[in-house]
Design an enzyme around this catalytic site. Structure first.
Site, short mmCIF file in Angstrom:
data_model
loop_
_atom_site.label_atom_id
_atom_site.label_comp_id
_atom_site.label_asym_id
_atom_site.label_seq_id
_atom_site.Cartn_x
_atom_site.Cartn_y
_atom_site.Cartn_z
N ASP A 176 0.90 -1.15 0.00
CA ASP A 176 0.00 0.00 0.00
C ASP A 176 0.94 1.20 0.00
O ASP A 176 1.58 1.49 1.01
CB ASP A 176 -0.89 0.02 1.25
CG ASP A 176 -1.90 1.15 1.17
OD1 ASP A 176 -1.52 2.25 0.72
OD2 ASP A 176 -3.06 0.96 1.56
N HIS A 177 1.06 1.84 -1.16
CA HIS A 177 2.15 2.82 -1.27
C HIS A 177 1.98 3.99 -0.31
O HIS A 177 2.94 4.71 -0.05
CB HIS A 177 2.35 3.28 -2.72
CG HIS A 177 1.27 4.14 -3.25
ND1 HIS A 177 0.15 3.62 -3.85
CD2 HIS A 177 1.12 5.48 -3.28
CE1 HIS A 177 -0.63 4.62 -4.21
NE2 HIS A 177 -0.07 5.75 -3.88
N LYS A 181 5.09 6.57 2.31
CA LYS A 181 5.31 8.02 2.28
C LYS A 181 6.07 8.46 3.53
O LYS A 181 5.81 7.97 4.62
CB LYS A 181 3.97 8.75 2.16
CG LYS A 181 3.35 8.58 0.78
CD LYS A 181 2.08 9.36 0.65
CE LYS A 181 1.45 9.17 -0.72
NZ LYS A 181 2.09 9.96 -1.79
N GLU A 215 -8.48 13.88 -5.09
CA GLU A 215 -7.77 13.89 -6.38
C GLU A 215 -8.46 14.87 -7.31
O GLU A 215 -9.69 15.02 -7.24
CB GLU A 215 -7.82 12.50 -7.01
CG GLU A 215 -7.15 11.41 -6.21
CD GLU A 215 -7.30 10.05 -6.89
OE1 GLU A 215 -6.36 9.62 -7.54
OE2 GLU A 215 -8.39 9.46 -6.79
N ASP A 234 -11.55 1.19 -3.88
CA ASP A 234 -10.29 1.64 -4.48
C ASP A 234 -9.44 2.44 -3.49
O ASP A 234 -8.21 2.42 -3.57
CB ASP A 234 -10.61 2.50 -5.72
CG ASP A 234 -9.38 2.74 -6.58
OD1 ASP A 234 -8.66 1.77 -6.86
OD2 ASP A 234 -9.13 3.90 -6.97
N HIS A 239 -6.07 2.54 1.42
CA HIS A 239 -5.26 3.69 1.82
C HIS A 239 -5.80 4.41 3.06
O HIS A 239 -5.07 4.67 4.02
CB HIS A 239 -5.16 4.69 0.67
CG HIS A 239 -4.65 4.10 -0.61
ND1 HIS A 239 -3.60 3.23 -0.65
CD2 HIS A 239 -5.05 4.26 -1.89
CE1 HIS A 239 -3.37 2.88 -1.91
NE2 HIS A 239 -4.24 3.48 -2.68
N LYS A 330 -12.71 11.81 -6.62
CA LYS A 330 -12.06 12.25 -7.85
C LYS A 330 -12.68 13.56 -8.31
O LYS A 330 -13.80 13.89 -7.90
CB LYS A 330 -12.24 11.18 -8.93
CG LYS A 330 -11.49 9.90 -8.59
CD LYS A 330 -11.38 9.00 -9.79
CE LYS A 330 -10.50 7.81 -9.47
NZ LYS A 330 -9.08 8.17 -9.29
#
Ligand code: NAD
Length: 482
Positions: A176-177, A181, A215, A234, A239, A330
């Protein structure tokens, strides 16, 4: 403040899907940066493996182009040339038998062996199985798997079961990028490395916590996939849930993979179910030439959300009574990810009602400009009497680190180096992922049973008005993110 670079052990890294979007945009430019920094040593090799027929030279050209497009703007051609010598390519079909012998012949004994599955999850099982039947995976090899990890509890369990047929949990790195961070790790340092915050880190002093991941882009070319997923699957299930865990977890006894992940799991398991009237779903409207959500996904009757806001509680001693508000979407006003820990007001204002209401807030900003600020209340300077203002104490890393700030690795770079180091702290464990789905599934099933239709919202806004009302009803408001 110079950041130290400690080289990792030399490795053989195979990137399945090495010609794909993620590999070109993130993984390969990230490895290049680690190579330039000396963290990836020159003995290491990276092998791209994908379906396209290509030789080593073709792959090197593809990677050179990817570095030019997505890598550092000031990349030195000599560094690029040196990095390219570390690359090779094998044409492989995950579902076929061709290419595997070639891959095996390229693997070297005595090096860390890692396999990055940067392909559709439907191929994970085939890859895991063929790595074994072809005797390429060893008992200490690692696999890295990308999101989405399942689409509900049942599929996530099936995926875990498939992977565990061939790999132990301590060999599986679920990315999970967000966890890679810099600020996310700094959040743990701030919480557990300072005396200042932890005594206040509970429902007695914290009014509420809000997490925003906004986003500005729409679904773009991913419309077909996105419409089967939506913001809940998503973004929230992975996240936002991971951020919530790190904010809310108890202090682990040590900074060790299982100690940290045990505490995160307890948070997920203590999450209350979300009441239907505590959720707002939205779909963005058209703006200018940009189509609305339903046109973008080519599904005029779509009931999938491109925005979600919700309120939840964690039922444990620390957090009973403190709501957690999450929102993500989004085509929103700004590209901003932040966590705001909003403290309660002082119990009594000695400055009287005219001083207004003031609250401390700790803001952990993931993007843009990763950093942490603390809103504190001070006297407005000048002779105008005792007027209070809130000012941010800025812990932005760019200032603290000076020119070295630009060397802070991107999330993918850091996580890949952690894979090579064998450190799973920043990766999701199988039971965590399943627990997150167990919380998410009934919410999604509720919408499906009620045929819930998302509200529309203006592109460039912060979601439907109902999302503002979700907070206003509780006498609170979302932070104004720009
Ligand atoms: P992509 O479609 O751009 O690339 C897919 C890659 O898989 C290509 O290299 C292709 O050759 C290879 N491939 C397809 N079928 C194959 C087969 N049968 N055998 C061997 N190789 C095969 O996809 P992507 O955007 O790079 O995404 C890869 C994975 O990463 C997906 O699981 C995606 O959900 C995940 N992911 C992508 C992003 C992103 O920003 N692109 C972000 C998060 C997660």
């Amino acid at each position: 403040m110079a950041s130290r670079v400690i080289p990792v052990d030399p490795f053989d890294l195979v990137i399945f899907g090495g010609t794909g979007d993620l590999a070109r945009r993130k993984i390969l430019p990230g490895l290049f940066r680690r190579f330039c920094q000396g963290q990836m040593t020159p003995e290491s090799q990276i092998i791209g493996a994908a379906r396209a027929e290509m030789d080593d030279a073709g792959f090197r050209q593809l990677v050179a182009d990817a570095i030019t497009e997505f890598g550092p703007k000031d990349a030195n051609p000599k560094d690029i040339a040196a990095f390219l010598t570390r690359l090779g390519y094998v044409a492989i079909d995950a579902k076929g038998d061709g290419g595997w012998a070639d891959l095996k012949s390229r693997m070297r004994d005595g090096y860390v062996r890692a396999f990055y599955f940067s392909v559709a999850p439907a191929l994970f099982g085939d890859l895991a199985q063929r790595l074994h039947t072809n005797d390429i995976a060893q008992t200490d090899s690692r696999i890295v798997v990308e999101k989405p990890f399942g689409k509900d509890l049942q599929t996530a369990r099936a995926l875990n079961a498939t992977l565990s047929e061939h790999f132990r949990e301590d060999q599986i790195y679920r990315i999970d990028h967000y966890l890679g961070k810099e600020t996310v790790q700094n959040l743990m340092a701030v919480r557990f490395g300072n005396m200042l915050f932890e005594p206040l880190w509970n429902a007695q002093y914290i009014d509420h916590i809000q997490i925003t991941v906004a986003e500005t882009v729409g679904v773009g070319g991913r419309g077909g996939y996105y419409d089967t997923s939506g913001a809940m699957r998503d973004m929230v299930q992975n996240h936002l849930m991971q951020l919530l865990c790190l904010i809310a977890m108890e202090p682990p006894a040590k900074f060790d993979p299982d100690a940290v992940r045990d505490e995160k799991l307890k948070v997920i398991r203590a999450l209350d179910p979300v009441l239907p009237h505590h959720i707002v779903r939205g779909q963005y409207e058209a703006i200018g030439e940009q189509p609305d959500y339903r046109s973008a996904v080519e599904n005029p009757r779509s009931r999938t959300e491109s925005f979600i806001a919700l309120k939840t509680h964690i039922s444990n001693w620390r957090w009973a009574g403190t709501p957690f508000y999450l929102r993500t979407g989004k085509r929103m006003r700004s590209r901003t990810s932040e966590i705001a820990v909003v403290f309660k007001e002082t119990p009594h204002s000695i400055f009287g009602p005219e001083a207004g209401s003031h609250r401390n807030a700790l803001i952990i900003r993931l993007q843009p400009d990763e950093g942490i600020t603390m809103d504190v209340t001070i006297k407005e300077p000048g002779p105008g009497g005792m007027r209070l203002v809130d000012v941010p104490l800025d812990m932005t890393f760019a200032e603290a680190l000076g020119p070295d700030a630009q060397d802070v690795p991107d999330a993918y770079e850091r996580l890949i180096m952690d894979v090579i180091r064998g450190n799973q702290t920043l990766f999701m464990r199988g039971d965590e992922v399943e627990a997150a789905w167990a919380w998410t599934d009934p919410i999604i099933q509720g919408w499906e049973a009620r045929h819930d239709v998302p509200k529309t919202y203006e592109s460039g806004s912060m979601g439907p008005d109902d999302a503002l009302a979700l907070m206003h009803r509780d006498g609170r408001k979302w932070r104004d993110v720009r």
